[in-house]
Scaffold this active site. Sequence first.
Site, PDB file in Angstrom:
ATOM      1  N   LYS A  22       0.833  -1.217   0.000  1.00 12.09           N
ATOM      2  CA  LYS A  22       0.000   0.000   0.000  1.00 12.09           C
ATOM      3  C   LYS A  22       0.860   1.256   0.000  1.00 12.09           C
ATOM      4  O   LYS A  22       0.665   2.160  -0.812  1.00 12.09           O
ATOM      5  CB  LYS A  22      -0.917   0.010   1.237  1.00 12.09           C
ATOM      6  CG  LYS A  22      -1.588   1.342   1.497  1.00 12.09           C
ATOM      7  CD  LYS A  22      -2.467   1.326   2.734  1.00 12.09           C
ATOM      8  CE  LYS A  22      -1.811   1.745   4.011  1.00 12.09           C
ATOM      9  NZ  LYS A  22      -1.668   3.194   4.220  1.00 12.09           N
ATOM     10  N   ASN A  23       1.790   1.339   0.946  1.00 13.14           N
ATOM     11  CA  ASN A  23       2.504   2.603   1.114  1.00 13.14           C
ATOM     12  C   ASN A  23       3.511   2.867  -0.005  1.00 13.14           C
ATOM     13  O   ASN A  23       3.952   4.007  -0.176  1.00 13.14           O
ATOM     14  CB  ASN A  23       3.161   2.671   2.504  1.00 13.14           C
ATOM     15  CG  ASN A  23       2.100   2.848   3.584  1.00 13.14           C
ATOM     16  OD1 ASN A  23       0.955   3.206   3.284  1.00 13.14           O
ATOM     17  ND2 ASN A  23       2.452   2.586   4.829  1.00 13.14           N
ATOM     18  N   CYS A 117      -5.410   8.001   8.999  1.00 17.61           N
ATOM     19  CA  CYS A 117      -5.668   7.535  10.365  1.00 17.61           C
ATOM     20  C   CYS A 117      -5.407   8.651  11.371  1.00 17.61           C
ATOM     21  O   CYS A 117      -4.498   9.468  11.177  1.00 17.61           O
ATOM     22  CB  CYS A 117      -4.770   6.338  10.691  1.00 17.61           C
ATOM     23  SG  CYS A 117      -5.133   4.886   9.706  1.00 17.61           S
ATOM     24  N   ARG A 122      -0.689  15.475  13.182  1.00 15.79           N
ATOM     25  CA  ARG A 122       0.181  14.958  12.118  1.00 15.79           C
ATOM     26  C   ARG A 122       0.703  16.145  11.303  1.00 15.79           C
ATOM     27  O   ARG A 122       0.175  16.472  10.249  1.00 15.79           O
ATOM     28  CB  ARG A 122      -0.580  13.949  11.240  1.00 15.79           C
ATOM     29  CG  ARG A 122      -0.961  12.696  11.998  1.00 15.79           C
ATOM     30  CD  ARG A 122      -1.631  11.642  11.134  1.00 15.79           C
ATOM     31  NE  ARG A 122      -0.716  10.935  10.261  1.00 15.79           N
ATOM     32  CZ  ARG A 122      -1.042   9.857   9.535  1.00 15.79           C
ATOM     33  NH1 ARG A 122      -2.271   9.369   9.606  1.00 15.79           N
ATOM     34  NH2 ARG A 122      -0.171   9.277   8.751  1.00 15.79           N
ATOM     35  N   ILE A 124       3.062  18.759   8.959  1.00 15.55           N
ATOM     36  CA  ILE A 124       3.788  18.576   7.689  1.00 15.55           C
ATOM     37  C   ILE A 124       4.934  19.583   7.566  1.00 15.55           C
ATOM     38  O   ILE A 124       5.358  19.934   6.473  1.00 15.55           O
ATOM     39  CB  ILE A 124       2.860  18.628   6.447  1.00 15.55           C
ATOM     40  CG1 ILE A 124       2.163  19.982   6.335  1.00 15.55           C
ATOM     41  CG2 ILE A 124       1.856  17.499   6.440  1.00 15.55           C
ATOM     42  CD1 ILE A 124       1.631  20.228   4.916  1.00 15.55           C
ATOM     43  N   ASP A 125       5.445  20.035   8.724  1.00 17.38           N
ATOM     44  CA  ASP A 125       6.513  21.034   8.691  1.00 17.38           C
ATOM     45  C   ASP A 125       7.755  20.544   7.943  1.00 17.38           C
ATOM     46  O   ASP A 125       8.438  21.335   7.284  1.00 17.38           O
ATOM     47  CB  ASP A 125       6.886  21.459  10.124  1.00 17.38           C
ATOM     48  CG  ASP A 125       7.245  20.269  10.998  1.00 17.38           C
ATOM     49  OD1 ASP A 125       6.419  19.349  11.108  1.00 17.38           O
ATOM     50  OD2 ASP A 125       8.368  20.244  11.533  1.00 17.38           O
ATOM     51  N   GLN A 126       8.059  19.261   8.026  1.00 14.90           N
ATOM     52  CA  GLN A 126       9.259  18.754   7.345  1.00 14.90           C
ATOM     53  C   GLN A 126       9.058  18.688   5.825  1.00 14.90           C
ATOM     54  O   GLN A 126      10.014  18.848   5.059  1.00 14.90           O
ATOM     55  CB  GLN A 126       9.654  17.376   7.888  1.00 14.90           C
ATOM     56  CG  GLN A 126       9.998  17.402   9.364  1.00 14.90           C
ATOM     57  CD  GLN A 126      11.096  18.413   9.678  1.00 14.90           C
ATOM     58  OE1 GLN A 126      12.180  18.383   9.092  1.00 14.90           O
ATOM     59  NE2 GLN A 126      10.822  19.319  10.598  1.00 14.90           N
ATOM     60  N   ASP A 306       3.519   0.416  12.151  1.00 15.79           N
ATOM     61  CA  ASP A 306       2.304  -0.107  11.508  1.00 15.79           C
ATOM     62  C   ASP A 306       2.030  -1.568  11.880  1.00 15.79           C
ATOM     63  O   ASP A 306       1.029  -2.138  11.444  1.00 15.79           O
ATOM     64  CB  ASP A 306       2.383   0.067   9.984  1.00 15.79           C
ATOM     65  CG  ASP A 306       2.409   1.536   9.592  1.00 15.79           C
ATOM     66  OD1 ASP A 306       2.004   2.379  10.420  1.00 15.79           O
ATOM     67  OD2 ASP A 306       2.840   1.845   8.464  1.00 15.79           O
ATOM     68  N   ARG A 398      -9.187   0.005   3.654  1.00 13.49           N
ATOM     69  CA  ARG A 398      -8.266   0.963   3.035  1.00 13.49           C
ATOM     70  C   ARG A 398      -6.939   0.293   2.711  1.00 13.49           C
ATOM     71  O   ARG A 398      -6.222   0.742   1.833  1.00 13.49           O
ATOM     72  CB  ARG A 398      -7.985   2.120   4.019  1.00 13.49           C
ATOM     73  CG  ARG A 398      -9.022   3.194   4.041  1.00 13.49           C
ATOM     74  CD  ARG A 398      -8.545   4.373   4.881  1.00 13.49           C
ATOM     75  NE  ARG A 398      -7.146   4.634   4.621  1.00 13.49           N
ATOM     76  CZ  ARG A 398      -6.230   4.931   5.553  1.00 13.49           C
ATOM     77  NH1 ARG A 398      -6.570   5.042   6.802  1.00 13.49           N
ATOM     78  NH2 ARG A 398      -4.983   5.140   5.223  1.00 13.49           N
TER      79      ARG A 398
HETATM   80  N1  EPU Z   1       6.285  14.346  11.437  1.00 16.15           N
HETATM   81  C1  EPU Z   1       6.503  15.659  11.774  1.00 16.15           C
HETATM   82  N2  EPU Z   1       6.559  16.578  10.768  1.00 16.15           N
HETATM   83  C2  EPU Z   1       6.389  16.229   9.466  1.00 16.15           C
HETATM   84  C3  EPU Z   1       6.155  14.882   9.130  1.00 16.15           C
HETATM   85  C4  EPU Z   1       6.101  13.960  10.151  1.00 16.15           C
HETATM   86  O1  EPU Z   1       6.666  16.008  12.951  1.00 16.15           O
HETATM   87  O2  EPU Z   1       6.447  17.121   8.608  1.00 16.15           O
HETATM   88  C5  EPU Z   1       6.252  13.330  12.512  1.00 16.15           C
HETATM   89  C6  EPU Z   1       4.890  12.643  12.624  1.00 16.15           C
HETATM   90  O3  EPU Z   1       3.990  13.373  13.421  1.00 16.15           O
HETATM   91  C7  EPU Z   1       5.295  11.303  13.220  1.00 16.15           C
HETATM   92  C8  EPU Z   1       6.679  11.038  12.622  1.00 16.15           C
HETATM   93  O4  EPU Z   1       7.150  12.300  12.173  1.00 16.15           O
HETATM   94  O5  EPU Z   1       5.413  11.432  14.605  1.00 16.15           O
HETATM   95  C9  EPU Z   1       6.724  10.066  11.454  1.00 16.15           C
HETATM   96  O6  EPU Z   1       5.763  10.454  10.478  1.00 16.15           O
HETATM   97  P1  EPU Z   1       5.942  10.117   8.921  1.00 16.15           P
HETATM   98  O7  EPU Z   1       5.975  11.401   8.186  1.00 16.15           O
HETATM   99  O8  EPU Z   1       7.070   9.145   8.751  1.00 16.15           O
HETATM  100  O9  EPU Z   1       4.582   9.394   8.608  1.00 16.15           O
HETATM  101  P2  EPU Z   1       3.715   9.482   7.283  1.00 16.15           P
HETATM  102  O10 EPU Z   1       4.602   9.632   6.124  1.00 16.15           O
HETATM  103  O11 EPU Z   1       2.591  10.417   7.469  1.00 16.15           O
HETATM  104  C10 EPU Z   1       3.870   6.931   6.748  1.00 16.15           C
HETATM  105  C11 EPU Z   1       2.905   5.813   6.537  1.00 16.15           C
HETATM  106  C12 EPU Z   1       2.251   5.437   7.857  1.00 16.15           C
HETATM  107  C13 EPU Z   1       3.342   5.052   8.869  1.00 16.15           C
HETATM  108  C14 EPU Z   1       4.390   6.170   8.972  1.00 16.15           C
HETATM  109  C15 EPU Z   1       5.583   5.785   9.831  1.00 16.15           C
HETATM  110  C16 EPU Z   1       2.199   6.170   4.283  1.00 16.15           C
HETATM  111  C17 EPU Z   1       1.116   6.589   3.363  1.00 16.15           C
HETATM  112  N3  EPU Z   1       1.910   6.231   5.581  1.00 16.15           N
HETATM  113  O12 EPU Z   1       3.103   8.012   7.257  1.00 16.15           O
HETATM  114  O13 EPU Z   1       1.466   4.297   7.577  1.00 16.15           O
HETATM  115  O14 EPU Z   1       2.779   4.841  10.139  1.00 16.15           O
HETATM  116  O15 EPU Z   1       4.888   6.520   7.664  1.00 16.15           O
HETATM  117  O16 EPU Z   1       6.204   4.644   9.332  1.00 16.15           O
HETATM  118  O17 EPU Z   1       3.270   5.779   3.858  1.00 16.15           O
HETATM  119  C18 EPU Z   1      -0.314   2.802   7.838  1.00 16.15           C
HETATM  120  O18 EPU Z   1       0.020   2.263   6.773  1.00 16.15           O
HETATM  121  O19 EPU Z   1      -1.138   2.285   8.628  1.00 16.15           O
HETATM  122  C19 EPU Z   1       0.278   4.081   8.210  1.00 16.15           C
HETATM  123  C20 EPU Z   1      -0.275   4.893   9.095  1.00 16.15           C
END
Ligand code: EPU
Length: 428
Positions: A22-23, A117, A122, A124-126, A306, A398
């Site tokens: 999926k991811n 989820c 969550r 998106i600053d990064q 996950d 999903r």
């Molecule tokens: N974070 C920040 N700032 C940012 C981005 C992330 O502080 O700009 C923090 C988040 O709040 C979190 C950590 O960094 O505490 C990691 O977040 P990440 O950005 O890695 O997560 P994501 O990209 O939103 C993906 C997967 C998630 C999985 C996470 C961690 C996808 C579509 N989603 O989410 O998958 O939990 O990486 O491995 O790839 C799932 O499949 O059930 C799922 C939630």
Amino acid sequence: MEKFRIIGGNRLCGQVDISGAKNAAVAVLPATVLIDGVCRIENIPNIADVTNTLKILKYLGSKVRYINKNTVEIDNRNIFGYIVPHDLARHMRASYYFIGALLSRFGIARVSMPGGCNFGVRPIDQHIKGFNALGATVSPMENGMIEVVANRLVGNSIYLDIVSVGATVNAMLCAVKSRGFTIIENAAKEPHIVDLANFLNSAGADIRGAGTDVIKVRGVDHLYGTTYSIIPDQIEAGTYMAAAAATGGDVLIRNVIPKHLESITAKLQEMGVYIEEYDDSIRVCRPEPLIHCNVKTMPHPGFPTDMQPQISVLLSIAKGTSILTESVWDNRFRYVDELRRMGVQVQVDGKVAVFQGVDYLTGAPVKATDLRGGIAMVIAALAARGKTEIEDIQHIERGYENIVDKLAQLGGDICRIVVSDSVAVRAL
Ligand code: EPU
């Protein structure tokens, strides 16, 4: 409205085939926006997140054609849209990959803040740090949209303060056709990051180092149509490993990359589960009671967040006390309230859950709170005594292709029912 009805107690035995990741799929499909040509993507999982991603592509002007259930052809030569409205973005987190992809293609993207989820905040600053570093301006708009604009993206150095899958993907998408050289440091190393890089490289990109924490991207002018097969889903495989272990079963899980499963395999072995690895399959067998252990989630190659809800079911029936620490998300234990209804003994304090193993779980009416929390209910129900009905299964669908058929084929007593039927049955 539908539910899953599960009668627990059957050992899962037999063979199951794992679908595409999926991811990885939800990153590769938006990445096709960068390509002036026709892409054929194979091993696409047939799940709601993919359907929603394809809906966004069609809205933007992509020609999307299914060749078969798991192969899709995407022609983005005449794509014209750069706006992803709320109605389309709200269903999934990965809709934010369209920011990087559209910005790279058109120099502008307007995308509604994504759904997905609920694990607390969550941010998106990064992602924004990456867009800014390559020369884009990010502005919030009305109605929860953001606009990201750049006259010309120019390669630069991006140091991520937090290891983020999404921010790494967006930085790669922006860098791939920017002018010059980009270096992404403290990058995420998940298998889907490597898969995205391999896909883009197969289309003519120059990305090196994916899978390590330093990714180097040399911008290219054009990307060309390509045929690419998505990797198997690490988390779906881990989920079936956990289900086999929870039910004391014996399952051969096929179409996997055992290397991607190492952290899960190691924990299951620590709990007394017998595992045999082959080239592209893995056998999971649990003849003896589970042994308690401690688990801490970490970015790859650590134990995946996950898989946290799925392993919690095993900890809840392992003799003794186990500690489960979540270190990626602030609030990923919402599902345990539902598990308590099935007899799970757990205390949660912030990011730490302490499980006191019980001899058996009992079926109960529960709700899927999110995708992985929902699948944890399914595993608990398969292992429990008696009947469980799980509501809000749209969360589970999903991310899991054909979940009912796959589990039923392994001997699980699971079916889908419409809510009105179940009300009638209860009333009898
Ligand atoms: N974070 C920040 N700032 C940012 C981005 C992330 O502080 O700009 C923090 C988040 O709040 C979190 C950590 O960094 O505490 C990691 O977040 P990440 O950005 O890695 O997560 P994501 O990209 O939103 C993906 C997967 C998630 C999985 C996470 C961690 C996808 C579509 N989603 O989410 O998958 O939990 O990486 O491995 O790839 C799932 O499949 O059930 C799922 C939630």
